[in-house]
Design a protein around this motif. Structure first.
Motif, PDB file in Angstrom:
ATOM      1  N   THR A 249       0.835  -1.255  -0.053  1.00 47.82           N
ATOM      2  CA  THR A 249       0.091  -0.036  -0.119  1.00 47.82           C
ATOM      3  C   THR A 249       0.825   1.377  -0.079  1.00 47.82           C
ATOM      4  OG1 THR A 249      -0.155  -0.037   2.328  1.00 47.82           O
ATOM      5  CG2 THR A 249      -1.891  -1.348   1.110  1.00 47.82           C
ATOM      6  N   THR A 250       2.341   0.979   0.190  1.00 48.02           N
ATOM      7  CA  THR A 250       2.954   2.370   0.232  1.00 48.02           C
ATOM      8  C   THR A 250       3.548   2.782  -1.074  1.00 48.02           C
ATOM      9  OG1 THR A 250       4.855   0.920   0.574  1.00 48.02           O
ATOM     10  CG2 THR A 250       3.971   1.769   2.581  1.00 48.02           C
ATOM     11  N   THR A 251       3.474   2.166  -2.165  1.00 55.44           N
ATOM     12  CA  THR A 251       3.739   2.488  -3.442  1.00 55.44           C
ATOM     13  C   THR A 251       3.080   1.884  -4.635  1.00 55.44           C
ATOM     14  OG1 THR A 251       5.740   2.578  -4.911  1.00 55.44           O
ATOM     15  CG2 THR A 251       5.638   0.395  -3.470  1.00 55.44           C
ATOM     16  N   PRO A 252       2.884   2.425  -5.726  1.00 59.57           N
ATOM     17  CA  PRO A 252       1.949   1.859  -6.626  1.00 59.57           C
ATOM     18  C   PRO A 252       2.649   0.684  -7.261  1.00 59.57           C
ATOM     19  CG  PRO A 252       2.421   4.201  -7.391  1.00 59.57           C
ATOM     20  CD  PRO A 252       3.158   3.649  -6.122  1.00 59.57           C
ATOM     21  N   GLN A 253       3.622   0.134  -7.294  1.00 60.81           N
ATOM     22  CA  GLN A 253       4.378  -0.919  -7.723  1.00 60.81           C
ATOM     23  C   GLN A 253       5.677  -1.240  -7.117  1.00 60.81           C
ATOM     24  OE1 GLN A 253       4.427  -0.337 -11.672  1.00 60.81           O
ATOM     25  NE2 GLN A 253       6.450   0.914 -11.776  1.00 60.81           N
ATOM     26  N   GLY A 254       6.171  -2.745  -6.827  1.00 59.57           N
ATOM     27  CA  GLY A 254       7.205  -2.911  -6.307  1.00 59.57           C
ATOM     28  C   GLY A 254       7.186  -4.443  -6.163  1.00 59.57           C
ATOM     29  N   SER A 255       8.365  -4.736  -5.367  1.00 56.13           N
ATOM     30  CA  SER A 255       8.885  -6.297  -5.242  1.00 56.13           C
ATOM     31  C   SER A 255       9.415  -6.333  -3.952  1.00 56.13           C
ATOM     32  CB  SER A 255       9.587  -6.844  -6.457  1.00 56.13           C
ATOM     33  OG  SER A 255      11.044  -6.073  -6.579  1.00 56.13           O
ATOM     34  N   PHE A 256       9.514  -7.651  -3.416  1.00 58.58           N
ATOM     35  CA  PHE A 256       9.902  -8.129  -2.390  1.00 58.58           C
ATOM     36  C   PHE A 256       9.963  -9.445  -1.961  1.00 58.58           C
ATOM     37  CE2 PHE A 256       6.112  -9.104   0.217  1.00 58.58           C
ATOM     38  CZ  PHE A 256       5.160  -8.287  -0.274  1.00 58.58           C
ATOM     39  N   THR A 257      10.812 -10.151  -1.203  1.00 59.56           N
ATOM     40  CA  THR A 257      11.011 -11.411  -0.593  1.00 59.56           C
ATOM     41  C   THR A 257      10.544 -11.652   0.584  1.00 59.56           C
ATOM     42  OG1 THR A 257      12.724 -12.077  -2.329  1.00 59.56           O
ATOM     43  CG2 THR A 257      12.373 -13.475  -0.624  1.00 59.56           C
ATOM     44  N   SER A 258       9.425 -12.464   0.737  1.00 59.80           N
ATOM     45  CA  SER A 258       8.740 -12.635   2.039  1.00 59.80           C
ATOM     46  C   SER A 258       8.056 -14.171   2.118  1.00 59.80           C
ATOM     47  CB  SER A 258       7.671 -11.502   2.306  1.00 59.80           C
ATOM     48  OG  SER A 258       7.252 -11.819   3.620  1.00 59.80           O
ATOM     49  N   THR A 259       7.878 -14.385   3.368  1.00 57.25           N
ATOM     50  CA  THR A 259       7.139 -15.733   3.633  1.00 57.25           C
ATOM     51  C   THR A 259       5.613 -15.185   3.614  1.00 57.25           C
ATOM     52  OG1 THR A 259       8.717 -16.549   4.867  1.00 57.25           O
ATOM     53  CG2 THR A 259       6.651 -17.645   5.059  1.00 57.25           C
TER      54      THR A 259
END
Length: 510
Positions: A249-259
């Motif tokens: 919700t903090t940016t229109p688009q992005g990526s991250f690695t998470s469980t």
């Protein structure tokens, strides 16, 4: 005096050359093969990193394509709602509920999309459906009805997921408020989009068992997830308070690695907002699926160079094939984005882009430019006489005549909207533009569809010398005003506009 323009603009995208990188993939793989013998460990590590990067780029492309596809579908739904609403609001009260039902049924039949349009009265009673018979079912408790009733400025509203009371299928509603001639609330028109069709599309995009693709509202409600939620929360699970969603919700688009907080699988996630809609598309690829082949090779560091070379060459071939496939898809999307599907002419977006470039060229060279606005006379009556398929045929025939009437390679015609067409004539003065316009008008009048009265057009034109500070907008407005005068003075005629003198546009004699 009409002169030949210096260059021929592209009316539509032409065949393009694949990226030069595709020619170097195989030679590059061979070079890596030569280095493997002495750099086995380093090469394996770099190959792993490259594979992960390729996977990330592919996921990013998948998210982009998916979000654009969803946005195009919802723009189509909104267009259908607007068209049906305009017709329903214009109906006299004496027509009863049968006429609105016929309107929404015709609208959805013509669109051929797997969705259902419904009409809800101001009291919340289901009045008509494009798919199912109705018996006064209540919809006053639906969030989209309440929002449209209580918040007049809402516009297009995407509902929370719910089960359709007519067939119990999970769906979401895109709705618009109806108002009467006094501005009072007159009900809600909505399209119910079945979520199963979205889930099937997501299922076709997954490549690994650990992949997960989701469509989530901004309030955290999961509309669709592939694989489905099952025992992890069921239909309409809300994840608003969970950390992974908060990161989106903090940016229109992005990526991250998470469980994942749903099934506890570690994934690489890429997300993107869907245009202006309150939706987020999320694609997650399990890290085990991405790294498993390379982990096995890393542990088996004594693998022979021959086997490793074969793997690298295979990866190079696959990568080249994928790049060529993506290139073909991008070219097709470019063609579709610039073409009107009914007439084959450039669409308004392409016309506006070309017009701005041509105006800037004309302004640099201080050359003349002309604009024609062409509108089919009484097109609604044509549709009433021969039906919408016949009206579509008329639009195609008019488009073909316009295309055939433009003899110079630099002349550009596009469908501007509905039954209206626009034409740009570079380096053309007013008399020459009038000659082209009259040629188009006469050709269309002479071309009579079988069994109907002749189809005619009204044409407004504007011509002048462009200046660097100007834009095409003034000339388009002048041509549009001339078109209105052609309509007011009897139709089936060409009317020239006398453009007011200013710093941006110098008129030519008409």
């Amino acid at each position: 005096m009409t002169q030949t323009p210096p260059s021929q603009p592209d009316q539509l995208p032409k065949d393009a050359v694949p990226p030069s990188a595709t020619r170097w993939i195989i030679p590059g793989g061979l070079l890596i093969v030569l280095l493997v013998a002495v750099l086995t460990t380093v090469s394996l590590w770099e190959a792993r990193q490259n594979a992960l990067g390729n996977e990330q780029r592919q996921i990013g492309d998948l998210v982009l394509i998916t979000s654009q596809d969803i946005q195009r579908h919802y723009e189509l739904y909104d267009l259908l709602l607007r068209e049906a609403a305009a017709q329903i609001v214009d109906l006299p009260p004496s027509r009863g509920t049968g006429a609105p039902a016929n309107i929404i049924r015709r609208t959805m039949d013509a669109s051929r999309i797997p969705a259902e349009m419904i009409l809800i009265s101001e009291s919340g009673k289901l009045v008509a459906s494009s798919r199912h018979p109705t018996n006064g079912e209540q919809a006053a408790d639906r969030d989209y009805f309440i929002i449209q009733r209580d918040q007049p400025a809402t516009g297009l509203y995407l509902s929370r997921p719910f089960r359709n009371r007519l067939d119990q299928e999970p769906c979401v509603a895109l709705s618009r408020r109806l108002t009467d001639s006094h501005g009072n609330f007159a009900g809600v028109l909505a399209i119910l989009v079945p979520l199963q069709s979205v889930r099937e599309m997501f299922a076709s995009l997954t490549r690994h068992r650990s992949d997960a693709i989701s469509l989530i509202r901004l309030d955290g409600t999961i509309l669709v997830r592939q694989p489905d939620l099952g025992s992890f929360g069921g239909f309409g699970l809300n994840v608003f308070g969970r950390p992974n969603f908060q990161r989106m919700t903090t940016t229109p688009q992005g990526s991250f690695t998470s469980t994942s907080e749903i099934d506890r699988v570690k994934r690489y996630y890429v997300f993107s907002r869907v245009g202006d809609l309150p939706l987020i598309v999320v694609v997650g690829v399990g890290m085990d699926a991405v790294t498993a082949p390379w982990q096995a090779q890393w542990l088996a560091g004594a693998a022979t160079s021959v086997v490793l070379c074969l793997l690298i060459l295979g990866a190079a071939v696959a990568l080249r094939r994928e790049m060529l496939r993506r290139f073909e898809i991008e070219q097709e999307f470019l063609r579709l984005s610039q073409t009107d599907s009914l007439t084959g002419l450039p669409n308004r977006r392409h016309f506006d882009e070309f017009g701005q470039r041509e105006w800037q060229r004309a302004a640099r060279q201080r050359s003349s430019i002309a604009v024609l606005m062409v509108d089919i006379d009484h097109f609604k009556q044509v549709n009433d006489r021969i039906g919408h398929p016949g009206g579509d045929r008329v639009l195609r025939e008019v488009s073909d005549i316009i295309r055939a009437s433009l003899h110079r390679p630099g002349d550009f015609a596009g469908r501007y909207g509905g039954e209206e067409f626009a034409i740009i004539l570079p380096e053309t003065d007013a008399p020459a533009a009038a000659h082209v316009a009259e040629r188009i008008r006469a050709a269309i009048e002479a071309n009579t569809a079988e069994g109907v009265a002749p189809v005619t057009v009204s044409i407004g034109l504007a011509a002048g010398l462009a200046a660097p500070k100007g834009t095409l907008a003034e000339m388009m407005i002048a041509a549009d005003h001339a078109l209105y005068r052609a309509k007011e003075t009897g139709r089936n005629r060409v009317v020239s506009s006398h453009v007011a003198r200013n710093d941006n546009l110098r008129p030519l004699a008409c």
